[in-house]
Design an enzyme around this catalytic site. Structure first.
Site, mmCIF file in Angstrom:
data_model
loop_
_atom_site.group_PDB
_atom_site.id
_atom_site.type_symbol
_atom_site.label_atom_id
_atom_site.label_comp_id
_atom_site.label_asym_id
_atom_site.label_seq_id
_atom_site.Cartn_x
_atom_site.Cartn_y
_atom_site.Cartn_z
ATOM 1 N N CYS A 245 0.832 -1.186 0.000
ATOM 2 C CA CYS A 245 0.000 0.000 0.000
ATOM 3 C C CYS A 245 0.875 1.247 0.000
ATOM 4 O O CYS A 245 1.855 1.337 0.728
ATOM 5 C CB CYS A 245 -0.968 0.082 1.177
ATOM 6 S SG CYS A 245 -2.113 -1.284 1.253
ATOM 7 N N ARG B 283 4.106 -0.185 -4.648
ATOM 8 C CA ARG B 283 3.818 -0.725 -3.316
ATOM 9 C C ARG B 283 2.522 -1.529 -3.275
ATOM 10 O O ARG B 283 2.214 -2.183 -2.280
ATOM 11 C CB ARG B 283 3.730 0.416 -2.298
ATOM 12 C CG ARG B 283 4.979 1.250 -2.209
ATOM 13 C CD ARG B 283 4.813 2.325 -1.169
ATOM 14 N NE ARG B 283 4.832 1.751 0.154
ATOM 15 C CZ ARG B 283 5.917 1.642 0.906
ATOM 16 N NH1 ARG B 283 7.061 2.084 0.479
ATOM 17 N NH2 ARG B 283 5.845 1.094 2.095
ATOM 18 N N TRP C 135 -2.617 -2.861 -1.780
ATOM 19 C CA TRP C 135 -2.336 -4.286 -1.926
ATOM 20 C C TRP C 135 -3.266 -4.960 -0.923
ATOM 21 O O TRP C 135 -3.119 -4.803 0.284
ATOM 22 C CB TRP C 135 -0.878 -4.584 -1.600
ATOM 23 C CG TRP C 135 -0.482 -5.998 -1.864
ATOM 24 C CD1 TRP C 135 -0.048 -6.520 -3.042
ATOM 25 C CD2 TRP C 135 -0.465 -7.082 -0.922
ATOM 26 N NE1 TRP C 135 0.231 -7.864 -2.897
ATOM 27 C CE2 TRP C 135 -0.018 -8.237 -1.611
ATOM 28 C CE3 TRP C 135 -0.791 -7.192 0.432
ATOM 29 C CZ2 TRP C 135 0.118 -9.477 -0.991
ATOM 30 C CZ3 TRP C 135 -0.658 -8.431 1.043
ATOM 31 C CH2 TRP C 135 -0.206 -9.557 0.333
ATOM 32 N N ASN D 188 -2.158 1.656 5.771
ATOM 33 C CA ASN D 188 -1.240 0.611 5.308
ATOM 34 C C ASN D 188 -0.949 -0.264 6.517
ATOM 35 O O ASN D 188 -0.652 0.256 7.585
ATOM 36 C CB ASN D 188 0.050 1.258 4.786
ATOM 37 C CG ASN D 188 1.114 0.234 4.445
ATOM 38 O OD1 ASN D 188 0.801 -0.891 4.096
ATOM 39 N ND2 ASN D 188 2.369 0.630 4.548
ATOM 40 N N GLY D 189 -1.048 -1.573 6.354
ATOM 41 C CA GLY D 189 -0.748 -2.473 7.469
ATOM 42 C C GLY D 189 -1.923 -3.371 7.772
ATOM 43 O O GLY D 189 -2.845 -3.503 6.966
ATOM 44 N N GLU E 265 18.420 -17.054 -7.114
ATOM 45 C CA GLU E 265 17.962 -15.731 -7.570
ATOM 46 C C GLU E 265 17.418 -15.807 -9.005
ATOM 47 O O GLU E 265 16.379 -15.220 -9.310
ATOM 48 C CB GLU E 265 19.144 -14.738 -7.468
ATOM 49 C CG GLU E 265 18.990 -13.417 -8.221
ATOM 50 C CD GLU E 265 17.915 -12.489 -7.686
ATOM 51 O OE1 GLU E 265 17.257 -12.824 -6.700
ATOM 52 O OE2 GLU E 265 17.722 -11.412 -8.297
ATOM 53 N N LYS F 282 13.503 -14.822 -9.863
ATOM 54 C CA LYS F 282 13.147 -13.752 -10.798
ATOM 55 C C LYS F 282 12.194 -14.268 -11.875
ATOM 56 O O LYS F 282 11.252 -13.604 -12.270
ATOM 57 C CB LYS F 282 14.442 -13.201 -11.406
ATOM 58 C CG LYS F 282 14.493 -11.760 -11.576
ATOM 59 C CD LYS F 282 15.020 -10.933 -10.429
ATOM 60 C CE LYS F 282 14.397 -11.143 -9.068
ATOM 61 N NZ LYS F 282 15.072 -10.404 -8.018
ATOM 62 N N GLU G 295 8.708 -14.912 -10.417
ATOM 63 C CA GLU G 295 8.065 -13.657 -10.018
ATOM 64 C C GLU G 295 7.469 -12.893 -11.197
ATOM 65 O O GLU G 295 6.359 -12.384 -11.097
ATOM 66 C CB GLU G 295 9.153 -12.814 -9.332
ATOM 67 C CG GLU G 295 8.693 -11.543 -8.706
ATOM 68 C CD GLU G 295 9.824 -10.836 -7.963
ATOM 69 O OE1 GLU G 295 11.014 -11.090 -8.255
ATOM 70 O OE2 GLU G 295 9.507 -10.010 -7.105
ATOM 71 N N HIS H 251 20.681 -36.166 -5.489
ATOM 72 C CA HIS H 251 19.911 -36.553 -4.305
ATOM 73 C C HIS H 251 18.418 -36.346 -4.531
ATOM 74 O O HIS H 251 17.659 -36.327 -3.567
ATOM 75 C CB HIS H 251 20.417 -35.763 -3.092
ATOM 76 C CG HIS H 251 21.871 -35.982 -2.830
ATOM 77 N ND1 HIS H 251 22.349 -37.118 -2.223
ATOM 78 C CD2 HIS H 251 22.956 -35.249 -3.152
ATOM 79 C CE1 HIS H 251 23.681 -37.060 -2.160
ATOM 80 N NE2 HIS H 251 24.060 -35.931 -2.727
ATOM 81 N N LYS I 290 6.008 -4.278 -4.042
ATOM 82 C CA LYS I 290 7.444 -4.067 -3.866
ATOM 83 C C LYS I 290 7.870 -4.200 -2.415
ATOM 84 O O LYS I 290 8.884 -4.787 -2.101
ATOM 85 C CB LYS I 290 7.789 -2.676 -4.395
ATOM 86 C CG LYS I 290 9.242 -2.288 -4.273
ATOM 87 C CD LYS I 290 10.047 -2.946 -5.351
ATOM 88 C CE LYS I 290 11.521 -2.628 -5.262
ATOM 89 N NZ LYS I 290 12.302 -3.675 -5.949
HETATM 90 O O1 M6R Z 1 12.737 -4.577 0.444
HETATM 91 P P1 M6R Z 1 13.371 -5.887 0.748
HETATM 92 O O2 M6R Z 1 14.758 -5.995 0.177
HETATM 93 O O3 M6R Z 1 13.375 -6.197 2.219
HETATM 94 O O4 M6R Z 1 12.480 -6.979 0.041
HETATM 95 C C1 M6R Z 1 12.716 -8.332 0.243
HETATM 96 C C2 M6R Z 1 11.942 -9.170 -0.746
HETATM 97 O O5 M6R Z 1 10.577 -8.966 -0.597
HETATM 98 C C3 M6R Z 1 12.332 -8.841 -2.189
HETATM 99 O O6 M6R Z 1 13.702 -9.003 -2.410
HETATM 100 C C4 M6R Z 1 11.559 -9.749 -3.172
HETATM 101 O O7 M6R Z 1 11.961 -11.063 -3.006
HETATM 102 C C5 M6R Z 1 11.797 -9.248 -4.588
HETATM 103 N N1 M6R Z 1 10.553 -8.824 -5.160
HETATM 104 C C6 M6R Z 1 12.430 -10.255 -5.472
HETATM 105 O O8 M6R Z 1 12.681 -9.741 -6.734
#
Ligand code: M6R
Length: 616
Positions: free
Chosen positions: A2, A27, A76, A102-103, A485, A489, A492, A508, A611
């Site tokens: 949010c 956000r 969100w 927000n929250g 990673e 990506k 996501e 394994h 985000k």
């Molecule tokens: O703001 P932050 O670095 O604490 O966020 C952590 C994760 O939410 C963030 O890295 C998330 O995994 C990304 N969207 C991945 O691309």
């Protein structure tokens, strides 16, 4: 999660709110809304499910009377789906009061029951409306928004940033925060509130960060901050170090494309000003050597991509500072009663500095007596403020939900920290330190090389793979977190099945996944500097090739050993083993972006995500 913006001043507020929301849309983008007190003292509201564009179009088709006091929200969804009714702002006190949030208000059910018993009715399924109705009731009793806010804030449990304005007090926006972000922007005869500085950076770079459990009231003339009991508190001023243009797309097809292109600068800017005579000197840690004295272990806590940066950093910290390092997902750390104390340094990593899981883990670590250091990219954010020390990454604002440039900046900051602690602990010789510093300083140029030489090739090749249903990633040593990673990506932003494995783990279990045509990215260590590991990874490649895998090797320039077994080779320049991750990740970022683009997806705002994850 949010985005929140508030404005008071002489200017019509709608454009200010909408452009603030556009900058905060990363956000959350399930719905958006604004409320404005217009020139006749009426409170106007418009809110719509969907992205901000839906709200904008609606306002063009059906204009709302403008005014100089307003609040805006991009959501969100937590309580209640993304509908018009659940969108914020929520109204109360016979539609004279507007509230955004927000929250998560954890005791909302019991508060709602209390209000329902008193005859109040609700129009949404949200916890926010409960706070709004409660605030309306208190306003009726006190006739003063700040006083009403104090009464309400102390009754709420959970995490919240709340902003409100009341028709009877135009020119005033009041905010309160607990474990959720809120910063103040100071203008000339106008003031702003925002979830982060992006909300107002195009108007002012002068900001104030407010602490936990504090209430802020902004008017055109000034800002007042008190605690929940009404006692005045000190606020910390800061100057936003980047300008509005840094958070613009600036001609790029997406923020993600822009941010990947900024990976060299993210590393260079994070190193800049922290090397003196070939040695790492971190100004923020001046006079803080005692923070590292007597520590017997380091625990890195983070989530998602930031946790993978931590996993890479572990290798460097252990090698240079000769101290055991564990890396834990912040949400797991806190709930398992970890054995920590004053001899533990807990290093949190967070781009946003607001990730609730990480914030709660940092607070928990402090309560247990551990020392805390935050690696963070966002000024004025909560996690650094809750930590004993901060090392900022200087990646600049990261807007795309998928983290890219922040990742390389986080690894860079961890490396600087490892070199710093190694020097303090005397575990790193000046020659080794100088060698590593030189390697680090060479990284931006090498990332640029990857972008220049490989980007077009990877983009083309990711288009060919647009129909792929599953991709696997393999790596060993520092290549393992890079495999994780790469997979994250892809999941996501491309919505396809992707998994990262430690290459040694293949036999394994995961090797059973290999069938003819299965694409597998393999991060190949350097044959020069990691000859032993290199041989093992080449064997792993042969094993999966024998079972029909389609191998895409990310390998050092000149590594001919992979050629007979790889269907594609993505080249990276020569680097020492610890520095390869900073290069090997770049093709994976480009690939994920290329594949998502080829599938016609929105790479900046992937479904279901936001985000900044400010709920647990
Ligand atoms: O703001 P932050 O670095 O604490 O966020 C952590 C994760 O939410 C963030 O890295 C998330 O995994 C990304 N969207 C991945 O691309």
């Amino acid at each position: 999660m949010c985005g929140i913006v508030g404005y008071v001043g002489p200017r019509p507020s709608q454009d200010i709110l909408l452009s603030g929301l556009a900058r905060l849309e990363y956000r959350g983008y399930d719905s958006a809304g604004i409320a404005v007190i217009d020139g006749d003292g009426q409170l106007g509201l418009r809110k719509r499910a969907g992205k901000l564009k839906v709200l904008r179009d609606d306002l063009v088709d059906h204009p709302l009377a403008d005014g100089t006091t307003g609040i805006g929200h991009t959501r969100w969804a937590t309580h209640g789906g993304p509908t018009d009714a659940n969108a914020h702002p929520h109204l109360a006190d016979e539609d004279r009061l507007a509230v955004i949030h927000n929250g998560i208000i954890e005791n909302f059910a019991e508060l709602k029951a209390e209000l329902v018993a008193e005859g109040f009715t609700f129009r949404s399924e949200t916890d926010t409306e409960v706070a709004a109705v409660l605030l309306g009731r208190e306003y009726r009793a006190t006739g003063d928004l700040v006083t009403a806010f104090r009464a309400v804030a102390s009754r709420l449990e959970g995490a919240f940033t709340l902003l409100a304005m009341h028709r009877d007090e135009p020119g005033l926006v009041v905010g309160a925060r607990r474990n959720s972000p809120l910063v103040i922007g100071l203008g000339e005869g106008e003031n702003f509130l925002g979830s982060d500085v992006a909300a107002f950076v195009e108007h002012t770079r002068s900001a104030l960060a407010i602490g936990q459990d504090e209430i802020v009231a902004i008017t055109p003339a000034g800002v007042t901050v008190t605690d929940f009991h009404g006692e005045p508190v000190e606020v910390e001023p800061f100057e936003v170090v980047w300008d509005a243009a840094a958070a613009e797309k600036g001609g790029w097809s997406s923020f993600m494309a822009k941010e990947v292109s900024e990976e060299p600068e993210a590393v260079a800017n994070t190193v800049r000003g922290r090397i003196r005579d070939g040695e790492v000197v971190i100004p923020e840690l001046d006079g803080l050597d005692s923070l590292f004295a007597g520590i017997t272990r380091v625990i890195v806590i983070a989530c998602g991509t930031a946790a993978y940066a931590g996993m890479v950093g572990k290798y460097a910290l252990e090698q240079w500072a000769r101290i055991p390092v564990d890396v834990e997902l912040a949400h797991e750390f806190r709930y398992r009663d970890p054995v920590i104390g004053p001899d533990t340094l807990v290093v949190s990593i967070s781009q946003s500095g607001e990730t609730m899981d990480t914030l709660m883990a940092v607070k928990y670590a402090r309560e247990q007596g551990a020392r805390t250091l935050s690696i963070c990219n966002t000024q004025g954010a909560t996690i650094p403020r809750e930590s004993d020390a901060i090392v900022y990454t200087h990646a600049g604002p990261e807007v795309a939900v998928a983290s890219t440039k922040a990742f390389v900046a986080q690894i860079t900051a961890l490396y600087l920290l490892g070199l710093h602690i190694g020097r303090i602990r005397g575990t790193l010789s000046p020659a080794d330190s100088a060698r590593s510093v030189a390697e680090l300083e060479a990284v931006p140029g090498k990332i640029s090389w990857v972008l220049e030489k490989e980007q077009a090739h990877i983009a083309q090749f990711s288009h060919w793979m647009a129909d792929t249903q599953s991709v696997l990633f393999l790596g060993r040593h520092v290549g393992y977190p890079i495999a994780l990673e790469g997979a994250l990506k892809l999941k996501e932003i491309s919505y396809i099945h992707a998994e990262g494995f430690a290459a040694g783990e293949l036999k394994h279990g995961p090797i059973a996944l290999i069938e003819p045509g299965q694409p597998v990215f393999v991060i190949v260590p350097s044959p020069r500097e990691s000859a032993e590991l290199h041989k093992k990874v080449v064997s792993n490649i042969q094993e999966i090739r024998a079972r029909g895998a389609r191998v895409i090797a990310v390998a050092e320039e000149g590594d001919a050993a992979v050629l007979p077994f790889a269907d594609e080779v993505l080249r990276i320049p020569l680097a020492g083993p610890l520095f390869e991750p900073l290069l090997a990740v770049v093709p994976l970022h480009i690939f994920a972006m290329g594949l998502a683009t080829a599938k016609g997806l929105d790479v900046d705002q992937p479904r279901n995500l936001a985000k900044s994850v400010t709920v647990e």
